[in-house]
Design an enzyme around this catalytic site. Structure first.
Site, PDB file in Angstrom:
ATOM      1  N   ASP A  19       0.833  -1.267   0.113  1.00 15.24           N
ATOM      2  CA  ASP A  19      -0.015  -0.061   0.113  1.00 15.24           C
ATOM      3  C   ASP A  19       0.816   1.345  -0.124  1.00 15.24           C
ATOM      4  O   ASP A  19       0.329   2.303  -0.149  1.00 15.24           O
ATOM      5  CB  ASP A  19      -1.080  -0.106   1.114  1.00 15.24           C
ATOM      6  CG  ASP A  19      -0.559   0.009   2.472  1.00 15.24           C
ATOM      7  OD1 ASP A  19       0.840  -0.018   2.618  1.00 15.24           O
ATOM      8  OD2 ASP A  19      -1.009   0.171   3.493  1.00 15.24           O
ATOM      9  N   SER A  20       2.262   0.954   0.077  1.00 17.01           N
ATOM     10  CA  SER A  20       3.179   2.174  -0.133  1.00 17.01           C
ATOM     11  C   SER A  20       2.834   2.748  -1.649  1.00 17.01           C
ATOM     12  O   SER A  20       3.209   4.147  -1.755  1.00 17.01           O
ATOM     13  CB  SER A  20       4.532   1.805   0.038  1.00 17.01           C
ATOM     14  OG  SER A  20       4.770   0.768  -1.120  1.00 17.01           O
ATOM     15  N   ASP A  24      -1.147  -6.269  -0.182  1.00 14.37           N
ATOM     16  CA  ASP A  24      -1.442  -5.628   1.259  1.00 14.37           C
ATOM     17  C   ASP A  24      -2.987  -5.486   1.300  1.00 14.37           C
ATOM     18  O   ASP A  24      -3.728  -4.890   0.248  1.00 14.37           O
ATOM     19  CB  ASP A  24      -0.831  -4.122   1.163  1.00 14.37           C
ATOM     20  CG  ASP A  24       0.293  -4.377   1.991  1.00 14.37           C
ATOM     21  OD1 ASP A  24       0.566  -5.006   2.986  1.00 14.37           O
ATOM     22  OD2 ASP A  24       1.497  -3.250   1.898  1.00 14.37           O
ATOM     23  N   LYS A  84      -1.065  -9.332   2.792  1.00 16.51           N
ATOM     24  CA  LYS A  84      -0.238  -8.974   4.163  1.00 16.51           C
ATOM     25  C   LYS A  84      -0.969  -8.079   5.054  1.00 16.51           C
ATOM     26  O   LYS A  84      -1.890  -7.085   4.224  1.00 16.51           O
ATOM     27  CB  LYS A  84       0.935  -8.239   3.642  1.00 16.51           C
ATOM     28  CG  LYS A  84       1.843  -7.567   4.942  1.00 16.51           C
ATOM     29  CD  LYS A  84       3.374  -7.080   4.421  1.00 16.51           C
ATOM     30  CE  LYS A  84       3.352  -6.068   4.007  1.00 16.51           C
ATOM     31  NZ  LYS A  84       2.780  -4.630   4.585  1.00 16.51           N
ATOM     32  N   GLU A  98      -0.634  -5.430   8.744  1.00 17.27           N
ATOM     33  CA  GLU A  98       0.182  -4.891   9.707  1.00 17.27           C
ATOM     34  C   GLU A  98      -0.437  -5.078  11.109  1.00 17.27           C
ATOM     35  O   GLU A  98      -1.856  -4.969  11.304  1.00 17.27           O
ATOM     36  CB  GLU A  98       0.017  -3.331   9.436  1.00 17.27           C
ATOM     37  CG  GLU A  98       0.910  -3.075   8.243  1.00 17.27           C
ATOM     38  CD  GLU A  98       1.016  -1.420   7.851  1.00 17.27           C
ATOM     39  OE1 GLU A  98       0.660  -0.585   8.864  1.00 17.27           O
ATOM     40  OE2 GLU A  98       1.432  -0.996   6.906  1.00 17.27           O
ATOM     41  N   GLU A 118       9.619  -3.929  10.200  1.00 18.49           N
ATOM     42  CA  GLU A 118      10.040  -2.518   9.367  1.00 18.49           C
ATOM     43  C   GLU A 118      10.910  -1.497  10.674  1.00 18.49           C
ATOM     44  O   GLU A 118      10.194  -1.691  11.821  1.00 18.49           O
ATOM     45  CB  GLU A 118       9.016  -1.848   8.847  1.00 18.49           C
ATOM     46  CG  GLU A 118       9.240  -0.494   8.206  1.00 18.49           C
ATOM     47  CD  GLU A 118       8.380   0.007   7.139  1.00 18.49           C
ATOM     48  OE1 GLU A 118       7.146  -0.808   6.763  1.00 18.49           O
ATOM     49  OE2 GLU A 118       8.319   1.170   6.886  1.00 18.49           O
TER      50      GLU A 118
HETATM   51  O1  KIV Z   1       3.527  -1.122   1.633  1.00 16.36           O
HETATM   52  C1  KIV Z   1       4.908  -1.556   1.408  1.00 16.36           C
HETATM   53  O2  KIV Z   1       5.493  -1.391   0.500  1.00 16.36           O
HETATM   54  C2  KIV Z   1       5.206  -2.210   2.739  1.00 16.36           C
HETATM   55  C3  KIV Z   1       6.847  -2.417   2.632  1.00 16.36           C
HETATM   56  C4  KIV Z   1       7.226  -1.305   2.722  1.00 16.36           C
HETATM   57  C5  KIV Z   1       7.254  -3.520   3.318  1.00 16.36           C
HETATM   58  O3  KIV Z   1       4.469  -2.721   3.626  1.00 16.36           O
END
Ligand code: KIV
Length: 280
Positions: free
Chosen positions: A49-50, A88, A118, A120, A186
């Site tokens: 989600d970056s 994500d 994924k 968090e 992270e």
């Molecule tokens: O969203 C993302 O790119 C991430 C990475 C920084 C691990 O969670």
């Protein structure tokens, strides 16, 4: 009998078995062409989600939607055949309850065909991770600095100094015990990352978390010099593509203004470069 030469895709289980073994190579990917370029070199590609920050120019990842993640997950799957692709779950799409998380994960898995999701979180998300894993959804955990909790952390900062270390360790242990196949750590310190990596039965994948982890992940735009807003200290730049793009755009602009482009070699037979309105 037909002989197919299809590459076997790396699975979440393959990644899990890499604990203490050959380092896991991971990068982010959001588009088909980038995924195609990275796929032969990476074990795991994360549709992170970056993308909200590095592709859409958002100040944090909080504004990313599930529909955005699914569209980019589909794009990355179209460009890959080897890497384990993980998508994500965006902020607000899983924290409410295990049931909400399952509905989100089910949409991601069914609509993108990715290998895993994924999320968090630590101790507070362990029941949700177990709920997903028990229902057949492989989960990659993410502890330490959690960008979706940036306001709770008080900014993008190193997490795990002093008293915080015990919490990060407890988070990693809870997510591993809940069945995650690997855990992203992270923005934390080497001794803590090392202790977590040694204690967990599943691999750790570090981002700003030292070489002690079982693998490394970075945001591809940072690595390639495509995201200029800021470069975290833990990033190593392997290319300066922004500078190359700017130079290419400037050369193109000069050529168009000077009527050097298109040249005869760029024209369909029978046409010729436009001479300009005044016939100059
Ligand atoms: O969203 C993302 O790119 C991430 C990475 C920084 C691990 O969670």
């Amino acid at each position: 009998m037909s002989v197919t030469n299809k590459t076997k895709r790396i699975t979440a289980r393959d990644i899990r078995l890499r604990s203490g073994g050959q380092p896991i190579v991971a990068l982010t990917a959001y588009t088909t062409p980038m995924a195609r370029a990275l796929d032969p070199h990476c074990d795991l590609l994360l549709v992170g989600d970056s993308l909200g920050m590095v592709v859409y120019g958002m100040p944090t990842t909080l504004g990313v939607t599930l529909d955005m993640m699914i569209a980019h997950g589909q794009a990355v799957m179209r460009g890959t055949e080897r890497a384990c692709v993980v998508v994500d779950m965006p902020f607000g799409s899983y924290q409410e309850s295990p049931q909400q998380a399952f509905r989100t994960a089910a949409r991601i898995m069914a609509e993108t065909n990715a290998s895993a999701v994924k999320l968090e979180g630590g101790v507070e998300m362990a029941a949700t991770v177990a709920f997903l894993v028990e229902r057949g959804v492989p989960v990659l955990g993410h502890v330490g600095l959690k960008p979706q909790s940036v306001h709770g952390h008080g900014g993008f900062r190193t997490v795990g100094r002093g008293d915080e270390a015990a919490q990060v360790m407890a988070d990693a242990e809870a997510i591993a015990a809940a069945g995650a196949f690997a855990i992203v750590i992270e923005g934390t310190l080497e001794p803590l990352a090392r202790a977590i990596t040694e204690r967990l039965p599943v691999p750790t994948i570090g981002i700003g978390a030292s070489p002690a982890c079982d693998g490394q992940i970075l945001v591809t735009e940072d690595v390639m010099g495509l995201f200029a807003d800021f470069t975290p200290r833990f990033v190593k730049r392997y290319a300066e593509l922004n500078a190359q793009i700017a130079a290419a755009a400037a050369a193109y602009a000069e050529d168009v203004r000077a009527r050097r482009f298109p040249g005869p070699e760029h024209c369909v037979a029978g046409t010729r470069p436009a001479p300009g309105k005044a016939g100059e």
